[in-house]
Design a protein around this motif. Structure first.
Motif, PDB file in Angstrom:
ATOM      1  N   LEU A  71      24.376 -64.692  -6.259  1.00 28.33           N
ATOM      2  CA  LEU A  71      23.083 -64.064  -5.961  1.00 28.33           C
ATOM      3  C   LEU A  71      23.261 -62.556  -6.095  1.00 28.33           C
ATOM      4  O   LEU A  71      24.266 -62.001  -5.645  1.00 28.33           O
ATOM      5  N   VAL A  72      22.274 -61.894  -6.698  1.00 29.92           N
ATOM      6  CA  VAL A  72      22.345 -60.442  -6.859  1.00 29.92           C
ATOM      7  C   VAL A  72      21.069 -59.807  -6.321  1.00 29.92           C
ATOM      8  O   VAL A  72      20.024 -60.452  -6.204  1.00 29.92           O
ATOM      9  N   ALA A  73      21.166 -58.525  -5.991  1.00 34.44           N
ATOM     10  CA  ALA A  73      19.993 -57.724  -5.631  1.00 34.44           C
ATOM     11  C   ALA A  73      19.596 -56.914  -6.858  1.00 34.44           C
ATOM     12  O   ALA A  73      20.446 -56.292  -7.488  1.00 34.44           O
ATOM     13  N   ALA A  74      18.312 -56.920  -7.213  1.00 33.66           N
ATOM     14  CA  ALA A  74      17.827 -56.200  -8.390  1.00 33.66           C
ATOM     15  C   ALA A  74      16.663 -55.296  -7.998  1.00 33.66           C
ATOM     16  O   ALA A  74      15.871 -55.627  -7.111  1.00 33.66           O
ATOM     17  N   TRP A  75      16.551 -54.161  -8.686  1.00 34.53           N
ATOM     18  CA  TRP A  75      15.482 -53.202  -8.401  1.00 34.53           C
ATOM     19  C   TRP A  75      15.238 -52.345  -9.644  1.00 34.53           C
ATOM     20  O   TRP A  75      16.073 -52.311 -10.557  1.00 34.53           O
ATOM     21  N   ARG A  76      14.087 -51.649  -9.676  1.00 37.69           N
ATOM     22  CA  ARG A  76      13.779 -50.756 -10.792  1.00 37.69           C
ATOM     23  C   ARG A  76      14.655 -49.508 -10.709  1.00 37.69           C
ATOM     24  O   ARG A  76      14.783 -48.892  -9.643  1.00 37.69           O
ATOM     25  N   ALA A  77      15.217 -49.126 -11.840  1.00 44.31           N
ATOM     26  CA  ALA A  77      16.136 -47.990 -11.855  1.00 44.31           C
ATOM     27  C   ALA A  77      15.436 -46.680 -11.519  1.00 44.31           C
ATOM     28  O   ALA A  77      16.026 -45.781 -10.917  1.00 44.31           O
ATOM     29  N   ASN A  78      14.159 -46.550 -11.858  1.00 46.82           N
ATOM     30  CA  ASN A  78      13.446 -45.288 -11.657  1.00 46.82           C
ATOM     31  C   ASN A  78      12.547 -45.296 -10.428  1.00 46.82           C
ATOM     32  O   ASN A  78      11.683 -44.429 -10.290  1.00 46.82           O
ATOM     33  N   ASP A  79      12.711 -46.242  -9.534  1.00 50.25           N
ATOM     34  CA  ASP A  79      11.852 -46.332  -8.350  1.00 50.25           C
ATOM     35  C   ASP A  79      12.199 -45.199  -7.383  1.00 50.25           C
ATOM     36  O   ASP A  79      13.358 -45.027  -7.006  1.00 50.25           O
ATOM     37  N   ASP A  80      11.191 -44.417  -6.990  1.00 50.12           N
ATOM     38  CA  ASP A  80      11.431 -43.270  -6.110  1.00 50.12           C
ATOM     39  C   ASP A  80      10.963 -43.515  -4.674  1.00 50.12           C
ATOM     40  O   ASP A  80      10.754 -42.570  -3.911  1.00 50.12           O
ATOM     41  N   ASN A  81      10.811 -44.786  -4.295  1.00 49.98           N
ATOM     42  CA  ASN A  81      10.405 -45.133  -2.933  1.00 49.98           C
ATOM     43  C   ASN A  81      11.583 -44.901  -1.983  1.00 49.98           C
ATOM     44  O   ASN A  81      12.584 -45.621  -2.044  1.00 49.98           O
ATOM     45  N   PRO A  82      11.514 -43.904  -1.085  1.00 53.67           N
ATOM     46  CA  PRO A  82      12.653 -43.639  -0.186  1.00 53.67           C
ATOM     47  C   PRO A  82      13.014 -44.840   0.681  1.00 53.67           C
ATOM     48  O   PRO A  82      14.188 -45.063   0.976  1.00 53.67           O
ATOM     49  N   ALA A  83      11.999 -45.606   1.100  1.00 55.81           N
ATOM     50  CA  ALA A  83      12.280 -46.782   1.929  1.00 55.81           C
ATOM     51  C   ALA A  83      13.088 -47.816   1.150  1.00 55.81           C
ATOM     52  O   ALA A  83      13.977 -48.473   1.701  1.00 55.81           O
ATOM     53  N   LEU A  84      12.789 -47.964  -0.140  1.00 54.98           N
ATOM     54  CA  LEU A  84      13.563 -48.886  -0.971  1.00 54.98           C
ATOM     55  C   LEU A  84      15.019 -48.449  -1.045  1.00 54.98           C
ATOM     56  O   LEU A  84      15.933 -49.271  -0.945  1.00 54.98           O
ATOM     57  N   HIS A  85      15.244 -47.156  -1.221  1.00 50.65           N
ATOM     58  CA  HIS A  85      16.624 -46.666  -1.302  1.00 50.65           C
ATOM     59  C   HIS A  85      17.384 -46.996  -0.023  1.00 50.65           C
ATOM     60  O   HIS A  85      18.538 -47.447  -0.067  1.00 50.65           O
ATOM     61  N   ALA A  86      16.735 -46.802   1.119  1.00 49.59           N
ATOM     62  CA  ALA A  86      17.401 -47.089   2.396  1.00 49.59           C
ATOM     63  C   ALA A  86      17.669 -48.585   2.544  1.00 49.59           C
ATOM     64  O   ALA A  86      18.764 -48.985   2.965  1.00 49.59           O
ATOM     65  N   VAL A  87      16.683 -49.421   2.194  1.00 46.75           N
ATOM     66  CA  VAL A  87      16.855 -50.868   2.305  1.00 46.75           C
ATOM     67  C   VAL A  87      17.930 -51.352   1.333  1.00 46.75           C
ATOM     68  O   VAL A  87      18.779 -52.181   1.684  1.00 46.75           O
ATOM     69  N   ARG A  88      17.907 -50.814   0.122  1.00 49.06           N
ATOM     70  CA  ARG A  88      18.884 -51.233  -0.887  1.00 49.06           C
ATOM     71  C   ARG A  88      20.309 -50.944  -0.424  1.00 49.06           C
ATOM     72  O   ARG A  88      21.190 -51.799  -0.516  1.00 49.06           O
ATOM     73  N   HIS A  89      20.539 -49.742   0.086  1.00 47.70           N
ATOM     74  CA  HIS A  89      21.880 -49.396   0.561  1.00 47.70           C
ATOM     75  C   HIS A  89      22.283 -50.284   1.734  1.00 47.70           C
ATOM     76  O   HIS A  89      23.449 -50.681   1.845  1.00 47.70           O
ATOM     77  N   LEU A  90      21.323 -50.610   2.600  1.00 47.05           N
ATOM     78  CA  LEU A  90      21.638 -51.471   3.735  1.00 47.05           C
ATOM     79  C   LEU A  90      21.987 -52.878   3.261  1.00 47.05           C
ATOM     80  O   LEU A  90      22.946 -53.484   3.755  1.00 47.05           O
ATOM     81  N   VAL A  91      21.218 -53.400   2.303  1.00 45.85           N
ATOM     82  CA  VAL A  91      21.475 -54.744   1.799  1.00 45.85           C
ATOM     83  C   VAL A  91      22.855 -54.822   1.145  1.00 45.85           C
ATOM     84  O   VAL A  91      23.617 -55.766   1.366  1.00 45.85           O
ATOM     85  N   ILE A  92      23.200 -53.819   0.353  1.00 50.19           N
ATOM     86  CA  ILE A  92      24.508 -53.800  -0.304  1.00 50.19           C
ATOM     87  C   ILE A  92      25.620 -53.661   0.738  1.00 50.19           C
ATOM     88  O   ILE A  92      26.682 -54.287   0.629  1.00 50.19           O
ATOM     89  N   ASP A  93      25.359 -52.864   1.781  1.00 50.49           N
ATOM     90  CA  ASP A  93      26.339 -52.723   2.852  1.00 50.49           C
ATOM     91  C   ASP A  93      26.552 -54.060   3.572  1.00 50.49           C
ATOM     92  O   ASP A  93      27.683 -54.451   3.864  1.00 50.49           O
ATOM     93  N   LEU A  94      25.453 -54.766   3.834  1.00 52.28           N
ATOM     94  CA  LEU A  94      25.561 -56.077   4.484  1.00 52.28           C
ATOM     95  C   LEU A  94      26.317 -57.061   3.592  1.00 52.28           C
ATOM     96  O   LEU A  94      27.104 -57.879   4.076  1.00 52.28           O
TER      97      LEU A  94
END
Length: 300
Positions: A271-294
């Motif tokens: 299973l992988v996490a995927a997202w848009r490379a150019n997404d500038d949503n700050p909340a997404l950045h925080a969630v993404r880093h948390l998910v990868i950390d988990l």
């Protein structure tokens, strides 16, 4: 209209009932403090204080206004704190996609981690197959997807999240379900088998085809389905055997034995996490880093 400085001055005088002490509290001299109160009273058209020598007393209008003044100051402070939390990703909305099978493996840990560590982020959860998630990521309908690889094309980035084993799903009365039986993948050769759909569940279909090809066997496919729980329902009904991700153990279905199978070792389900490379949503950045950390701590 009155200013926040005037409200702050009014509250300071109202709480100390002394212009001198209020001025010290606000780190200012008394004359400009007095002018602020006079301008506020002029703006409101009422007297807020009765002057008694060096001390003061709230009028009835001042007592009524004090609660509102405190609330307005509190709201202004909260608004300033909130707006500063947006660029840090502590506040916002993230649309999170997930597959049905990931709901039984990693979704609870991910959602729980986000609620615990990013309580100001509003998660919008949307279940769909990987292909649909990838389309919605590109269109902007999703911010983050929990999908099966590969993640083709440009414009998307991804990171591995989780791997798990495949287990044989066997009807409870089947000979392979006997307590002393150690099933082998070759036992599936020619057997009725509930297979994944090559369209809606292409990832699992290709994983199992690779397993069967490597073992040199050809199960007899009786149905092609996309959802693990539906596949297990047909296994329980005795229509065939199946291979399912280990997360299916969380379903706790009666009438089915889930067992490791020789020849299907390792953890082939990814299973992988995927997202848009150019997404500038700050909340997404925080969630993404948390998910990868988990994921680095093994979210399962």
């Amino acid at each position: 209209m009155f200013t926040l400085n005037q409200l702050e001055s009014f509250v300071a005088v109202a709480e100390t009932l002394h212009y001198g002490r209020a001025a010290e509290r606000l780190s200012m001299t008394q004359p400009p403090l007095s002018r602020r109160i006079q301008l506020l009273e002029r703006e409101l058209g009422v007297e807020l204080f009765d002057r008694i020598g060096r001390s003061v007393r709230l009028t009835a209008a001042g007592q009524a206004f004090l609660g509102d003044a405190r609330r307005i100051l509190g709201l202004s402070e909260q608004a300033a704190l909130s707006v500063r939390r947006v660029p840090a990703g502590e506040i916002g909305t993230v649309a999170l996609g997930f597959t049905a099978s990931s709901a039984h493996s990693v979704l609870d840990a991910i959602v729980g981690g986000i609620h615990a560590r990013l309580p100001g982020v509003d998660l919008v959860l949307r279940e769909s197959v990987s292909g649909t998630q990838l389309e919605k990521l590109r269109s902007g309908e999703l911010d983050l997807g929990l999908v099966r690889p590969p993640v083709p094309g440009t414009g998307l980035e991804h990171r591995p999240l989780h791997r798990e084993a495949l287990l044989a799903a066997i009807p409870a009365g089947h000979p392979l379900a006997a307590p002393d039986r150690v099933p082998h993948v070759r036992d599936l050769d020619g057997e009725p088998f509930v297979m994944y759909s090559p369209a809606e569940a292409r990832y699992f279909y290709e994983v199992l085809v690779s397993v069967f090809r490597g073992a040199g066997i050809v199960p007899r496919y009786v149905h092609h389905l996309s959802q693990v729980h539906t596949i297990l329902a047909l296994v329980r009904a005795g229509l065939g055997l199946a291979l399912v991700p280990r997360a299916a153990e969380a379903l706790g279905l009666d009438g089915i034995v889930l067992r490791p199978m020789i020849g299907v070792e390792g953890e082939p389900v990814e299973l992988v996490a995927a997202w848009r490379a150019n997404d500038d949503n700050p909340a997404l950045h925080a969630v993404r880093h948390l998910v990868i950390d988990l994921a680095g701590r093994d979210v399962s």
